[in-house]
Scaffold this motif. Structure first.
Motif, PDB file in Angstrom:
ATOM      1  N   ASP A   9       0.822  -1.017  -0.061  1.00 46.08           N
ATOM      2  CA  ASP A   9       0.053  -0.024   0.114  1.00 46.08           C
ATOM      3  C   ASP A   9       0.925   1.227   0.052  1.00 46.08           C
ATOM      4  OD1 ASP A   9      -2.099  -1.412   0.181  1.00 46.08           O
ATOM      5  OD2 ASP A   9      -2.300  -1.721   2.309  1.00 46.08           O
ATOM      6  N   GLU A  10       0.562   2.084  -1.050  1.00 46.43           N
ATOM      7  CA  GLU A  10       1.344   3.452  -1.020  1.00 46.43           C
ATOM      8  C   GLU A  10       0.658   4.644  -1.026  1.00 46.43           C
ATOM      9  OE1 GLU A  10       4.616   3.279  -1.207  1.00 46.43           O
ATOM     10  OE2 GLU A  10       4.913   1.189  -1.485  1.00 46.43           O
ATOM     11  N   GLU A  11       0.922   5.638  -0.555  1.00 43.73           N
ATOM     12  CA  GLU A  11       0.432   6.948  -0.558  1.00 43.73           C
ATOM     13  C   GLU A  11       1.478   7.961  -1.307  1.00 43.73           C
ATOM     14  OE1 GLU A  11      -1.124  10.597   2.302  1.00 43.73           O
ATOM     15  OE2 GLU A  11      -1.352   8.596   2.913  1.00 43.73           O
ATOM     16  N   LEU A  12       1.020   8.728  -2.318  1.00 41.41           N
ATOM     17  CA  LEU A  12       2.073   9.756  -3.090  1.00 41.41           C
ATOM     18  C   LEU A  12       1.468  11.238  -2.834  1.00 41.41           C
ATOM     19  CD1 LEU A  12       3.205   7.564  -5.968  1.00 41.41           C
ATOM     20  CD2 LEU A  12       4.264   7.669  -3.695  1.00 41.41           C
ATOM     21  N   THR A  13       2.270  11.879  -2.647  1.00 42.00           N
ATOM     22  CA  THR A  13       1.907  13.269  -2.919  1.00 42.00           C
ATOM     23  C   THR A  13       2.047  13.653  -4.392  1.00 42.00           C
ATOM     24  OG1 THR A  13       4.169  14.361  -2.624  1.00 42.00           O
ATOM     25  CG2 THR A  13       2.843  14.048  -0.671  1.00 42.00           C
ATOM     26  N   LEU A  14       1.618  15.060  -4.530  1.00 40.92           N
ATOM     27  CA  LEU A  14       1.824  15.464  -6.216  1.00 40.92           C
ATOM     28  C   LEU A  14       3.199  15.447  -6.850  1.00 40.92           C
ATOM     29  CD1 LEU A  14       0.594  16.638  -8.700  1.00 40.92           C
ATOM     30  CD2 LEU A  14       0.737  19.024  -7.642  1.00 40.92           C
ATOM     31  N   GLU A  15       4.091  15.979  -5.612  1.00 41.84           N
ATOM     32  CA  GLU A  15       5.579  15.791  -5.925  1.00 41.84           C
ATOM     33  C   GLU A  15       5.961  14.432  -6.579  1.00 41.84           C
ATOM     34  OE1 GLU A  15       4.169  17.205  -3.414  1.00 41.84           O
ATOM     35  OE2 GLU A  15       4.184  19.301  -4.426  1.00 41.84           O
ATOM     36  N   GLN A  16       5.529  13.242  -5.557  1.00 40.15           N
ATOM     37  CA  GLN A  16       5.980  12.169  -5.788  1.00 40.15           C
ATOM     38  C   GLN A  16       5.256  11.477  -6.985  1.00 40.15           C
ATOM     39  OE1 GLN A  16       4.844  10.932  -1.691  1.00 40.15           O
ATOM     40  NE2 GLN A  16       6.818  10.603  -1.240  1.00 40.15           N
ATOM     41  N   VAL A  17       4.026  11.785  -7.197  1.00 38.93           N
ATOM     42  CA  VAL A  17       3.455  11.414  -8.708  1.00 38.93           C
ATOM     43  C   VAL A  17       4.446  11.741  -9.899  1.00 38.93           C
ATOM     44  CG1 VAL A  17       1.411  11.601 -10.037  1.00 38.93           C
ATOM     45  CG2 VAL A  17       1.195  11.128  -7.489  1.00 38.93           C
ATOM     46  N   LEU A  18       4.906  13.258  -9.931  1.00 38.59           N
ATOM     47  CA  LEU A  18       5.509  13.572 -10.944  1.00 38.59           C
ATOM     48  C   LEU A  18       6.941  13.020 -11.003  1.00 38.59           C
ATOM     49  CD1 LEU A  18       5.062  17.346 -10.297  1.00 38.59           C
ATOM     50  CD2 LEU A  18       4.049  16.197 -11.782  1.00 38.59           C
ATOM     51  N   GLU A  19       7.554  12.270  -9.999  1.00 39.58           N
ATOM     52  CA  GLU A  19       8.536  11.477 -10.069  1.00 39.58           C
ATOM     53  C   GLU A  19       8.310  10.204 -10.640  1.00 39.58           C
ATOM     54  OE1 GLU A  19      10.488  11.837  -6.236  1.00 39.58           O
ATOM     55  OE2 GLU A  19      10.770  13.684  -6.235  1.00 39.58           O
TER      56      GLU A  19
END
Length: 620
Positions: A238-248
């Motif tokens: 299970d993962e949770e990403l912020t917008l900055e991490q999504v961009l990566e």
């Protein structure tokens, strides 16, 4: 009566045509013609390349180019029957779309004799009487016999529409057959995904920005969904990403594919595209949506989401028969709101009401991206409000990793196409699925939700958004004026009222407006998505095992005995396992609630892997 080469040369050289002073012609048509005429005044032969954006008048330019240039019979080659039909209509004196008459280039008495290969029973006697022969490339391949029927000097001028195909062996075969002919290639996308340069010396290019400024094609705005957080499971983690991490993460294929297949991310694109559709239809014009899906099953998921929100939605894909495709398009063009396509409706499809491009798939090549977006660029003639109606809008998601394609698209006029490499899969337009060998069926990335979704909005040119907003303001002021005067409201205060009540869109990170769905539609959309995904899982398993869909290999191994083929065996196994996972008996799935469908969708990746492992063990 057959025409001699002298007859044909005399016709194209002396026929009275109104081109140079014709105010009805578009800039790229006149400039492209003059540039080509000057080139062949100085060169007796050669292969030249003209680049014109989609919708800027390429068919009309093709119709004019033989005059004062051709010294013998002309051959026009198209890549498919759809484009061939467009060229045929532009040249046919019986067609209402005849370019010569509509633009006053020729009188009816001076019309060229045109023959179209493949349109009816055409033979060599017909082509001998023609000034111009039109054919799609399939008609000219050796197996049809047409190529061998024509002597090597039969054509003096060859024109190629959609010239990015011209390096393929079938086209090269034609060029070699008529190796003394002049060749004029025309295209809107002067590059290929296989890194092979398009043939021809570039002598003329008309820019996309000029075509938009002149109103030949729609202006373009892109809206990209950007969630502040996204939750998902991948390989049991299970993962949770912020917008900055999504961009990566977005450049990882598994991530962009997972976003494409996820219901929450697709719902974001669906809701935003419908919101834009309703805004555009305020002018009174029936705008429509075109959506790009990765596979037939993915298309069914997208269709279910649009239908749950009340849109009349159709699907078109290559596995449909030609009659099915034609009937689907007739119905869509008459009654539809949205068309979901799987590797279809590319070059040559012309339906101006398409104004919103909903991107649900990660395009890996710029050429495929431009071909899809290009379906929305055709300008709407006699639009009720041209400043609003002739705007195309692209709606996509940051997780699909399309920023590079968008940036290259906005730099289209600046790129040196002779050095450009379109990195990606040359088979981009084809459906993903059973035609591709799947090495290992594993649990897909499953998106559970996203929050704080706003939209990053940019225009093809920086001033497009301000101009669009001003046009909306003027439209609303005009609509409100009679009522304002009746109520005694100062017209100068209307702009304040529009701002106050949110009637003017704020394109700066505007949050998505979720569309409420009736409970029955919400449940049925999940049922349709589950059915589509179960079918997709069955296809994946059979491809992994290497079995033919219509084969009977699995019936004696794990079947009940009454199945007709491998597909029925695998589908029965999958459906039993799904029903067991949500605690129902066979035939009861229609009675499920929304939560049960959601649970089934969540369990399906594990079920798919378990059945694959079961079958592999049985086959050992």
């Amino acid at each position: 009566m057959p025409l001699s080469q002298m007859d044909i040369e005399r016709y194209f050289s002396n026929c009275p045509v109104d081109i140079i002073k014709n105010s009805r012609l578009r800039e790229p048509q006149l400039e492209g013609y003059i540039t080509t005429l000057c080139y062949f005044r100085e060169n007796s032969k050669g292969h030249v390349l003209l680049i014109l954006p989609v919708g800027s008048g390429k068919s009309g330019l093709i119709a004019m180019l033989p005059y004062k240039i051709a010294k013998g019979r002309v051959l026009i080659i198209t890549p498919n029957t759809k484009i061939r039909q467009t060229i045929e209509n532009a040249l046919d004196p019986a067609s209402s779309d005849n370019f010569y008459f509509n633009q006053r280039v020729l009188t009816r008495s001076n019309c060229p004799r045109v023959v179209v290969l493949g349109s009816e029973d055409v033979n060599r006697y017909d082509t001998d009487e023609a000034h111009i022969v039109v054919a799609n490339i399939q008609q000219l391949q050796n197996r049809t016999g047409w190529l061998e029927q024509f002597p090597s000097d039969y054509f003096d001028l060859i024109m190629v529409d959609e010239a990015h195909h011209n390096v393929a062996s079938s086209w090269q075969e034609v060029f070699h057959r008529f190796n003394n002919a002049k060749i004029i290639s025309l295209t809107g996308t002067p590059f290929r995904s296989d890194d092979m340069p398009v043939e021809g010396e570039e002598i003329y290019r008309y820019s996309l920005s000029r075509a938009m400024d002149k109103g030949y094609i729609k202006r373009v705005i892109r809206e990209e969904a950007q969630p502040q957080r996204i939750w998902f499971t991948y390989e049991n983690s299970d993962e949770e990403l912020t917008l900055e991490q999504v961009l990566e993460m977005k450049e990882n294929t598994w991530f962009s594919r997972g976003v494409a297949l996820s219901i929450p991310c697709c719902e974001t694109i669906v809701d935003r595209s419908i919101e834009k559709l309703r805004q555009k239809r305020d002018t009174g014009f029936h705008h429509k949506i075109i959506a790009a899906a990765m596979s037939i099953n993915h298309a069914n998921q997208i269709k279910a989401l649009y239908e749950a929100r009340g849109l009349r939605t159709y699907i078109i894909h290559s596995r449909m028969s030609e009659d099915e495709q034609d009937n689907t398009m007739i119905e869509f063009e008459r009654y539809g709101d949205c068309i979901v396509q799987v590797g279809m409706l590319g070059e040559g499809y012309d339906h101006p009401p398409l104004s919103i491009a909903a991107v649900f798939r990660p395009f890996r090549t710029l050429s495929a991206y431009i071909q899809f977006v290009g379906r929305t660029l055709r300008s709407i003639n006699n639009a009720p409000n041209p400043a609003l109606d002739n705007i195309a809008e692209i709606v996509t998601h940051v997780g699909l990793n399309q920023q590079g394609n968008w940036q290259d698209f906005t730099r289209f006029d600046e790129l040196d196409w002779s050095k450009f490499v379109d990195i990606g899969d040359s088979s981009e337009g084809r459906e993903e699925g059973a035609s591709e060998r799947i090495r290992r069926v594993r649990q897909e990335m499953v998106v559970h939700g996203e929050e704080g979704v706003s939209f990053d909005t940019t225009g093809y040119q920086p001033d497009f958004i301000d101009a669009y907003r001003e046009a909306i303001q003027q439209f609303l002021q005009k609509e409100m004026k009679p009522r304002a005067e009746e109520l005694g409201i100062d017209l100068e205060g209307i702009e304040y009222l529009l701002e106050e009540f949110g009637e003017l869109p704020d394109f700066s990170e505007q949050e998505v407006q979720r569309i409420p769905i009736r409970p029955d539609r919400a449940r049925n959309q999940l049922k349709k998505i589950l059915n589509a995904r179960v079918r997709g899982a069955g296809a994946h398993i059979l491809v992994e095992l290497g079995f033919e869909f219509q084969g009977r290999d699995l019936i004696d191994i794990v079947g009940d005995g009454d199945e007709r083929n491998n597909v029925q065996v695998v589908m029965r196994l999958l459906n039993r396992a799904v029903n067991e996972a949500i605690g129902i008996d066979s035939g009861q799935r229609r009675e499920c609630n929304k939560e049960q469908y959601e649970e089934a969708l969540k369990a399906l990746p594990d079920i798919e892997n378990n059945i694959l492992e079961l079958l592999q063990s049985k086959l050992m």
